[in-house]
Design a protein around this motif. Structure first.
Motif, PDB file in Angstrom:
ATOM      1  N   SER A 143       0.893  -1.053   0.297  1.00 26.21           N
ATOM      2  CA  SER A 143       0.116   0.083   0.203  1.00 26.21           C
ATOM      3  C   SER A 143       0.992   0.567   0.088  1.00 26.21           C
ATOM      4  O   SER A 143       0.732   2.306  -1.050  1.00 26.21           O
ATOM      5  CB  SER A 143      -0.416  -0.207   1.085  1.00 26.21           C
ATOM      6  N   PRO A 144       2.042   1.439   0.106  1.00 28.43           N
ATOM      7  CA  PRO A 144       2.431   2.686   0.803  1.00 28.43           C
ATOM      8  C   PRO A 144       3.131   2.817  -0.763  1.00 28.43           C
ATOM      9  O   PRO A 144       3.532   4.383  -1.180  1.00 28.43           O
ATOM     10  CB  PRO A 144       3.830   2.493   1.557  1.00 28.43           C
ATOM     11  N   ARG A 145       3.758   1.999  -1.393  1.00 28.97           N
ATOM     12  CA  ARG A 145       4.625   2.420  -2.700  1.00 28.97           C
ATOM     13  C   ARG A 145       2.751   1.971  -3.728  1.00 28.97           C
ATOM     14  O   ARG A 145       3.248   3.006  -5.133  1.00 28.97           O
ATOM     15  CB  ARG A 145       4.876   1.299  -3.255  1.00 28.97           C
ATOM     16  N   ASN A 146       1.682   1.707  -3.582  1.00 29.06           N
ATOM     17  CA  ASN A 146       0.393   1.884  -4.627  1.00 29.06           C
ATOM     18  C   ASN A 146       0.775   0.599  -5.753  1.00 29.06           C
ATOM     19  O   ASN A 146       0.823   0.991  -7.050  1.00 29.06           O
ATOM     20  CB  ASN A 146       0.299   2.813  -4.832  1.00 29.06           C
ATOM     21  N   ILE A 147       1.718  -0.327  -4.966  1.00 27.73           N
ATOM     22  CA  ILE A 147       1.564  -1.592  -6.582  1.00 27.73           C
ATOM     23  C   ILE A 147       0.661  -2.740  -5.723  1.00 27.73           C
ATOM     24  O   ILE A 147       1.263  -3.073  -4.723  1.00 27.73           O
ATOM     25  CB  ILE A 147       3.552  -1.395  -6.526  1.00 27.73           C
ATOM     26  N   ILE A 148       0.873  -3.101  -6.570  1.00 29.67           N
ATOM     27  CA  ILE A 148       0.554  -5.023  -6.077  1.00 29.67           C
ATOM     28  C   ILE A 148       1.989  -5.724  -6.980  1.00 29.67           C
ATOM     29  O   ILE A 148       2.263  -6.191  -8.088  1.00 29.67           O
ATOM     30  CB  ILE A 148      -0.425  -5.521  -6.649  1.00 29.67           C
ATOM     31  N   ILE A 172     -10.230  -6.437  -7.715  1.00 24.27           N
ATOM     32  CA  ILE A 172     -10.448  -5.751  -7.280  1.00 24.27           C
ATOM     33  C   ILE A 172      -9.823  -4.753  -5.948  1.00 24.27           C
ATOM     34  O   ILE A 172      -9.290  -5.328  -5.400  1.00 24.27           O
ATOM     35  CB  ILE A 172     -11.705  -5.554  -7.189  1.00 24.27           C
ATOM     36  N   ALA A 173      -9.089  -3.823  -6.227  1.00 24.12           N
ATOM     37  CA  ALA A 173      -9.299  -3.027  -5.354  1.00 24.12           C
ATOM     38  C   ALA A 173      -9.872  -2.003  -4.460  1.00 24.12           C
ATOM     39  O   ALA A 173     -11.281  -1.435  -4.979  1.00 24.12           O
ATOM     40  CB  ALA A 173      -8.207  -1.636  -5.757  1.00 24.12           C
ATOM     41  N   PHE A 174      -9.990  -2.149  -2.500  1.00 23.40           N
ATOM     42  CA  PHE A 174     -10.925  -1.788  -1.765  1.00 23.40           C
ATOM     43  C   PHE A 174      -9.925  -0.750  -1.081  1.00 23.40           C
ATOM     44  O   PHE A 174      -9.620  -1.295  -0.554  1.00 23.40           O
ATOM     45  CB  PHE A 174     -11.828  -2.912  -0.728  1.00 23.40           C
ATOM     46  N   ASP A 175     -11.076   0.175   0.079  1.00 25.34           N
ATOM     47  CA  ASP A 175     -10.565   1.377   1.160  1.00 25.34           C
ATOM     48  C   ASP A 175     -10.399   0.871   1.974  1.00 25.34           C
ATOM     49  O   ASP A 175     -11.577  -0.132   2.475  1.00 25.34           O
ATOM     50  CB  ASP A 175     -11.031   3.322   0.788  1.00 25.34           C
ATOM     51  N   PRO A 217       0.527  -1.663 -10.843  1.00 20.90           N
ATOM     52  CA  PRO A 217       0.209   0.085 -10.001  1.00 20.90           C
ATOM     53  C   PRO A 217      -1.217   0.116 -10.056  1.00 20.90           C
ATOM     54  O   PRO A 217      -2.182  -0.825 -10.585  1.00 20.90           O
ATOM     55  CB  PRO A 217       0.198   1.206 -10.952  1.00 20.90           C
ATOM     56  N   ILE A 218      -0.941   0.321  -8.373  1.00 20.32           N
ATOM     57  CA  ILE A 218      -2.908   0.338  -8.248  1.00 20.32           C
ATOM     58  C   ILE A 218      -3.559   1.399  -7.497  1.00 20.32           C
ATOM     59  O   ILE A 218      -2.099   2.589  -7.613  1.00 20.32           O
ATOM     60  CB  ILE A 218      -3.424  -0.581  -6.448  1.00 20.32           C
ATOM     61  N   PRO A 219      -5.027   1.588  -7.442  1.00 15.47           N
ATOM     62  CA  PRO A 219      -5.025   3.080  -6.626  1.00 15.47           C
ATOM     63  C   PRO A 219      -4.470   3.844  -5.515  1.00 15.47           C
ATOM     64  O   PRO A 219      -4.038   2.627  -4.589  1.00 15.47           O
ATOM     65  CB  PRO A 219      -7.205   2.807  -6.618  1.00 15.47           C
ATOM     66  N   PRO A 220      -4.112   4.918  -4.894  1.00 11.37           N
ATOM     67  CA  PRO A 220      -4.121   5.221  -3.700  1.00 11.37           C
ATOM     68  C   PRO A 220      -4.868   4.761  -2.681  1.00 11.37           C
ATOM     69  O   PRO A 220      -6.439   5.325  -2.933  1.00 11.37           O
ATOM     70  CB  PRO A 220      -3.718   6.615  -3.759  1.00 11.37           C
ATOM     71  N   ASN A 221      -4.547   4.466  -1.412  1.00  7.46           N
ATOM     72  CA  ASN A 221      -5.438   4.231  -0.837  1.00  7.46           C
ATOM     73  C   ASN A 221      -6.161   2.745  -0.597  1.00  7.46           C
ATOM     74  O   ASN A 221      -6.869   2.960   0.218  1.00  7.46           O
ATOM     75  CB  ASN A 221      -6.452   5.311  -0.694  1.00  7.46           C
ATOM     76  N   THR A 222      -5.676   2.206  -1.474  1.00 10.83           N
ATOM     77  CA  THR A 222      -5.853   0.600  -1.542  1.00 10.83           C
ATOM     78  C   THR A 222      -6.057  -0.086  -0.053  1.00 10.83           C
ATOM     79  O   THR A 222      -4.986  -0.081   0.538  1.00 10.83           O
ATOM     80  CB  THR A 222      -5.527   0.214  -2.755  1.00 10.83           C
ATOM     81  N   ASN A 223      -6.899  -0.761   0.341  1.00 11.82           N
ATOM     82  CA  ASN A 223      -6.550  -1.104   1.750  1.00 11.82           C
ATOM     83  C   ASN A 223      -6.237  -2.769   1.345  1.00 11.82           C
ATOM     84  O   ASN A 223      -5.866  -3.801   2.494  1.00 11.82           O
ATOM     85  CB  ASN A 223      -7.866  -1.103   2.566  1.00 11.82           C
ATOM     86  N   PHE A 224      -7.050  -2.928   0.939  1.00  7.83           N
ATOM     87  CA  PHE A 224      -6.696  -4.812  -0.045  1.00  7.83           C
ATOM     88  C   PHE A 224      -7.358  -4.934  -0.928  1.00  7.83           C
ATOM     89  O   PHE A 224      -8.132  -3.943  -1.946  1.00  7.83           O
ATOM     90  CB  PHE A 224      -7.462  -5.315   1.391  1.00  7.83           C
ATOM     91  N   VAL A 225      -7.447  -6.060  -1.053  1.00  8.16           N
ATOM     92  CA  VAL A 225      -7.507  -6.288  -2.518  1.00  8.16           C
ATOM     93  C   VAL A 225      -8.082  -8.157  -3.214  1.00  8.16           C
ATOM     94  O   VAL A 225      -7.554  -9.060  -1.589  1.00  8.16           O
ATOM     95  CB  VAL A 225      -6.081  -6.424  -4.234  1.00  8.16           C
ATOM     96  N   ILE A 226      -9.114  -7.710  -4.014  1.00  6.01           N
ATOM     97  CA  ILE A 226      -9.753  -9.130  -4.315  1.00  6.01           C
ATOM     98  C   ILE A 226      -9.135  -9.721  -5.754  1.00  6.01           C
ATOM     99  O   ILE A 226      -9.453  -8.853  -6.676  1.00  6.01           O
ATOM    100  CB  ILE A 226     -10.901  -9.598  -4.183  1.00  6.01           C
ATOM    101  N   GLY A 227      -8.166 -10.968  -5.959  1.00  8.21           N
ATOM    102  CA  GLY A 227      -7.878 -11.580  -7.662  1.00  8.21           C
ATOM    103  C   GLY A 227      -8.885 -12.944  -7.762  1.00  8.21           C
ATOM    104  O   GLY A 227      -9.453 -13.576  -7.180  1.00  8.21           O
ATOM    105  N   ASN A 228      -9.073 -12.216  -9.021  1.00 12.30           N
ATOM    106  CA  ASN A 228     -10.257 -13.261 -10.010  1.00 12.30           C
ATOM    107  C   ASN A 228     -11.493 -13.297  -9.004  1.00 12.30           C
ATOM    108  O   ASN A 228     -11.612 -14.391  -8.793  1.00 12.30           O
ATOM    109  CB  ASN A 228      -9.595 -14.957  -9.702  1.00 12.30           C
ATOM    110  N   PRO A 229     -11.978 -12.204  -9.184  1.00 13.51           N
ATOM    111  CA  PRO A 229     -13.515 -11.569  -8.091  1.00 13.51           C
ATOM    112  C   PRO A 229     -14.395 -12.588  -8.858  1.00 13.51           C
ATOM    113  O   PRO A 229     -15.084 -13.185  -7.535  1.00 13.51           O
ATOM    114  CB  PRO A 229     -14.110  -9.987  -8.612  1.00 13.51           C
ATOM    115  N   ASP A 230     -14.277 -13.061  -9.699  1.00 10.67           N
ATOM    116  CA  ASP A 230     -15.622 -13.790 -10.014  1.00 10.67           C
ATOM    117  C   ASP A 230     -14.957 -15.218 -10.976  1.00 10.67           C
ATOM    118  O   ASP A 230     -16.306 -15.739 -11.268  1.00 10.67           O
ATOM    119  CB  ASP A 230     -16.556 -13.037 -12.212  1.00 10.67           C
TER     120      ASP A 230
END
Length: 478
Positions: free
Chosen positions: A253-258, A281-284, A307-320
């Motif tokens: 999160s500090p670097r806004n990357i996965i 999908i990125a979540f705040d 790269p991911i959006p700023p303020n991303t708190n967690f992510v879900i991959g392959n959501p569907d």
């Protein structure tokens, strides 16, 4: 073309449903593939005890258990949906299998993998209220992942000498296994969703170029390349390699990357790499999605940086669960996913179930997360979600059968079924809207896990419905 249904008069009501679904499926495929149905007739024939269904050109035959009857109270909605998918599956064979046919049994995927996928495409379009992809994930993708994770099962494309002497000992019967149908169909869905119109263009070209011919996997790849998918050669890896990849997803999160990396699901393919189309999908911090889903692909071992959006708190991959692979997260990311699972869509819930259970196998490390997921779904009422999670627990429990705490695991599961048991009830008068087969599954599972209340209720029902000793004696008399 002429279309008819042949079935006993007692099934006249359902026959009209079968005919209507058949005609609508044909029209759908004609429009989708830009190719007319190529035979002067298409009959549907009910043949009791023949087993399954068969897509003869112009004559589709169904067994009674593949004949949907929405008016029959003994058929659950799950039964009707599955049987209706069988109709569209067999109709799609009029293109995939009849208009074109695989050259040899080892590439039966060209017939069955595409019929599996496009059968669901059609029913999803004809009956959108059924949420057909949820059933596809539960009954096709997840079972394929379960059996495929060891990497020891034959690949989708079998050895060219199938039926002869080969190192895998594959027989002609293996051409029609769960991997050919369900893994093949799931891979098709993954690339179709990833490529969009490019996939559709390639399939139209493929079907029309090789009409009344016997195309191969090479021809399929060439059609995809001609349509604009330059990396289509990577499809060969998915179809000729047992197992599947597991994507490791690390949020910074500090670097806004996965950071993304991949490993095979099995050590049997320890150096194998796949071309992976991935949606994230990125979540705040308020547990809300941020912006549009992130779409990427990679074919390296990694780690690669996205790269991911700023303020991303967690992510879900392959959501569907569109992708045929597993996703692993850091423990912190897992806990945050579980905090939103109960309020997520059914497909996201299935994705979480898949990634926690299908991939972990007997891994003690993630077992606690499995318990936490089950606890978070205590108030869940969706049959699709519960059918999936119960089937996964059934597989997982086998890994721990000899452990001293096995009984406690069963007690935990029984406890977390109490709300669901009360919801479905012990007879249809409690909740008439509950699907019959789902009620049976829930009650059977609760009894199997030896929930004391359910055991007592089951015994009461047994005593109430069992014949008396005198009746039993009478039943033995000639």
């Amino acid at each position: 073309y002429q279309r008819r249904v042949r079935a006993p008069p007692s099934l006249a009501g359902s026959s009209s449903f079968v005919l209507d679904t058949t005609v609508r499926s044909v029209q759908f495929f004609q429009n989708l593939f830009n190719q007319s149905y190529s035979f002067p007739k298409l009959d549907s024939l009910l043949v009791p005890r023949r087993g399954g269904a068969m897509e003869n050109w112009g004559l589709i035959m169904y067994d009674t258990n593949r004949w949907p009857n929405p008016q029959d109270p003994n058929q659950s909605f799950d039964d009707v949906q599955a049987s209706t998918n069988t109709i569209s599956h067999e109709v799609s064979h009029q293109w995939w299998g009849n208009s074109i046919t695989c050259t040899w049994w080892n590439e039966t995927y060209i017939n069955e993998g595409f019929a599996r996928y496009y059968g669901y495409v059609a029913i999803n379009a004809l009956f959108p209220e059924w949420n057909n992809w949820e059933q596809f994930v539960r009954t096709k993708t997840l079972p394929a992942l379960n059996i495929d994770q060891s990497g020891l099962y034959p690949a989708v494309i079998k050895p060219s000498n199938i039926g002869g002497n080969n190192s895998l000992g594959t027989t002609l019967g293996s051409a029609f296994d769960i991997i050919t149908y369900n893994k093949g169909g799931s891979i098709n869905r993954m690339f179709a969703e990833f490529l969009g119109p490019t996939w559709d263009k390639a399939m139209i070209s493929f079907l029309n170029t090789y009409k009344f011919a016997n195309p191969t996997l090479d021809d399929l790849i060439h059609s995809l390349q001609e349509a604009g998918f330059e990396d289509a050669h990577h499809l060969r890896t998915w179809l000729t390699t047992p197992g599947f990849p597991v994507v490791y997803l690390e949020l910074d999160s500090p670097r806004n990357i996965i950071r993304l990396s991949q490993k095979p699901s099995s050590l049997a393919q320890r150096s194998q790499l796949w071309y992976i189309p991935l949606t994230i999908i990125a979540f705040d911090s308020a547990l809300n999605p941020i912006g549009n889903p992130i779409k990427t692909n990679f074919s390296l071992a990694g780690p690669i940086v996205v790269p991911i959006p700023p303020n991303t708190n967690f992510v879900i991959g392959n959501p569907d669960t569109v992708g045929y692979f597993g996703v692993r997260y850091t423990p912190e990311n897992w806990e945050k996913i579980l905090s939103v699972t109960s309020n997520s869509s059914t497909l996201v819930k299935l994705s979480t179930i898949s990634n926690l259970f299908v991939v972990i196998g007997g891994c003690h490390e993630l077992l606690t997360l499995g318990f936490n997921l089950t606890r978070s779904l205590t108030n869940e009422k969706d049959p699709t979600v519960w059918r999936s999670i119960l089937s996964q627990w059934d597989l997982i429990l086998h890994h721990f059968y000899l452990e001293s705490y096995y009984g406690k695991m069963e007690l935990f599961l029984a406890k977390n079924l109490e709300t669901l048991v009360a919801y479905v009830g012990w007879n249809s008068t409690v909740n008439p809207n509950v699907d019959k087969s789902f009620r049976e599954l829930v009650l059977f599972t609760s009894v199997y896990f030896e929930d004391p209340v359910s055991l007592a209720q089951a015994l009461t029902c047994l005593l109430y419905t069992s014949p008396s000793p005198r009746d039993r004696q009478k039943s033995r008399m000639p």
